[in-house]
Design an enzyme around this catalytic site. Structure first.
Site, PDB file in Angstrom:
ATOM      1  N   LYS A  50     -54.612 -61.019 -14.624  1.00 35.01           N
ATOM      2  CA  LYS A  50     -54.228 -60.437 -15.914  1.00 35.01           C
ATOM      3  C   LYS A  50     -55.019 -59.159 -16.180  1.00 35.01           C
ATOM      4  O   LYS A  50     -54.484 -58.167 -16.680  1.00 35.01           O
ATOM      5  CB  LYS A  50     -54.443 -61.456 -17.042  1.00 35.01           C
ATOM      6  CG  LYS A  50     -53.372 -62.534 -17.035  1.00 35.01           C
ATOM      7  CD  LYS A  50     -53.725 -63.782 -17.806  1.00 35.01           C
ATOM      8  CE  LYS A  50     -52.677 -64.855 -17.512  1.00 35.01           C
ATOM      9  NZ  LYS A  50     -53.056 -66.197 -17.938  1.00 35.01           N
ATOM     10  N   GLN A  94     -56.940 -69.004 -21.843  1.00 33.71           N
ATOM     11  CA  GLN A  94     -56.475 -69.539 -20.562  1.00 33.71           C
ATOM     12  C   GLN A  94     -56.549 -71.065 -20.582  1.00 33.71           C
ATOM     13  O   GLN A  94     -57.603 -71.634 -20.858  1.00 33.71           O
ATOM     14  CB  GLN A  94     -57.342 -68.967 -19.424  1.00 33.71           C
ATOM     15  CG  GLN A  94     -56.877 -69.351 -18.035  1.00 33.71           C
ATOM     16  CD  GLN A  94     -55.498 -68.788 -17.698  1.00 33.71           C
ATOM     17  OE1 GLN A  94     -55.231 -67.611 -17.867  1.00 33.71           O
ATOM     18  NE2 GLN A  94     -54.610 -69.653 -17.226  1.00 33.71           N
ATOM     19  N   ASP A 117     -48.817 -65.455 -25.723  1.00 36.77           N
ATOM     20  CA  ASP A 117     -48.253 -66.532 -24.900  1.00 36.77           C
ATOM     21  C   ASP A 117     -47.061 -67.194 -25.599  1.00 36.77           C
ATOM     22  O   ASP A 117     -46.324 -67.955 -24.980  1.00 36.77           O
ATOM     23  CB  ASP A 117     -49.320 -67.611 -24.644  1.00 36.77           C
ATOM     24  CG  ASP A 117     -49.976 -67.485 -23.274  1.00 36.77           C
ATOM     25  OD1 ASP A 117     -49.343 -66.899 -22.376  1.00 36.77           O
ATOM     26  OD2 ASP A 117     -51.105 -67.982 -23.115  1.00 36.77           O
TER      27      ASP A 117
END
Ligand code: NDP
Length: 280
Positions: A50, A94, A117
């Site tokens: 990322k 994460q 997300d």
């Protein structure tokens, strides 16, 4: 055979190039904060990718690497701080988190406007009613891959194997928004091979290596393989037995080189979208 394989790398590059161009043209400052707790090796790989993507497209990335013994309160406080930081446009925690931390509570703490997300209940609800700012990265990436084949989704039979909140369920919803007739399968589904065989579009998000074989695939189907499974020899393997089904399918995504790359590209797109929403 080449033409059967959907080129995820090419499509992901296109999405990232568009993000990069928009940032450059408009001289935008866009920033993504990524939080990683503990030292899960797979999570470390994802976070590093990322960061690399951010660098490529011109998004600033901030990494918060917290020790395994971080308390829930410490993590929530950090999310709160990032929520209130006007320079931070996107926040990504994460997953998975260490067992002593309640993942749901952390996700719900992220401001829905910075939830790149799209896991927050508000964003999930918006997706359900079809009026959304962000789409979750993996299902959105799968939709782009399906559309890249030129197939008319409307009226097709789509089968999604897997019903997780982050992949299976939103995937089914996006296919439904495009007027597919959607069946969702899971571990309690009876006659799975027969149901899969009805699919013009088959999406596998199971987490079992080579789970889908040629006896479960309709002739000419489009197959999207979300699976990312590590084999004992450390090789990455999908949920679909690629070589077994290749003769039967019309299009298929490879692993690696398919959904994973698109997931990463959509995260960049979502972060740019977040910065635009916040400006307004
Ligand atoms: P989960 O483990 O959360 O969900 C797996 C789903 O598969 C569950 O709904 C489960 O059913 C179903 N399932 C398990 N066994 C069977 C079976 N025998 N028959 C039918 N259904 C079954 O996984 P995720 O959704 O998070 O991920 C799925 C895969 O996708 C994994 O390999 C993961 O690594 C990968 N992934 C890849 C991403 C990418 O960027 N490419 C991003 C996210 C995930 P039930 O609900 O009944 O338990």
């Amino acid at each position: 055979m080449e033409q059967k394989i959907i080129n995820g790398a090419e499509l992901a590059k296109k999405v990232k190039d568009e993000v990069k161009q928009e940032i450059e043209t408009n001289n935008l400052n866009v920033c993504l904060a990524v939080i990683i707790v503990g030292d899960n090796p797979a999570s470390r790989v994802y976070v590093n990718s990322k960061k690399k993507d951010c660098q490529e497209v011109g998004i600033e990335s901030l990494e918060y690497a917290l020790p395994e013994n971080t308390t829930q309160e410490e993590l929530l406080n950090l999310v709160d701080r990032l929520n209130n930081d006007p320079n931070v446009n996107g926040i990504l925690v994460q997953l998975p988190l260490p067992k002593h931390i309640d993942e749901n509570m952390v996700i719900e703490k992220i401001s829905p406007l910075k939830d790149v997300d799209a896991f927050h209940a508000i964003n999930v609800g918006k997706i359900m009613i079809g009026d959304y700012d962000f789409l979750p990265c993996t299902p959105a990436g799968c939709m782009e891959l399906i559309k890249s084949t030129g197939v008319e989704i409307s009226g097709k039979n789509a089968v999604v194997v897997g019903r997780s909140n982050i992949v299976g369920k939103p995937m089914a919803m996006l296919l439904l928004h495009e007027n597919a007739t959607v069946t969702i399968c899971h571990s309690k589904t009876k006659n799975l091979p027969e149901i899969c065989k009805t699919a013009d579009i088959l999406v596998a998000a199971v987490g079992i290596p080579n789970f889908i074989n040629k006896d479960m695939v309709k002739e000419g189907a489009i197959v999207i393989d979300v699976g990312m499974n590590r084999l004992p020899d450390k090789k990455l393997c999908g949920d679909v037995d690629f070589n077994d089904v290749l003769d039967k399918v019309s299009k298929i995504t490879p692993v690696p080189g398919g959904v994973g790359l698109m997931t990463r590209a959509i995260l960049m797109k979502n972060t740019l979208t977040a910065s635009k929403i916040q400006k307004n």
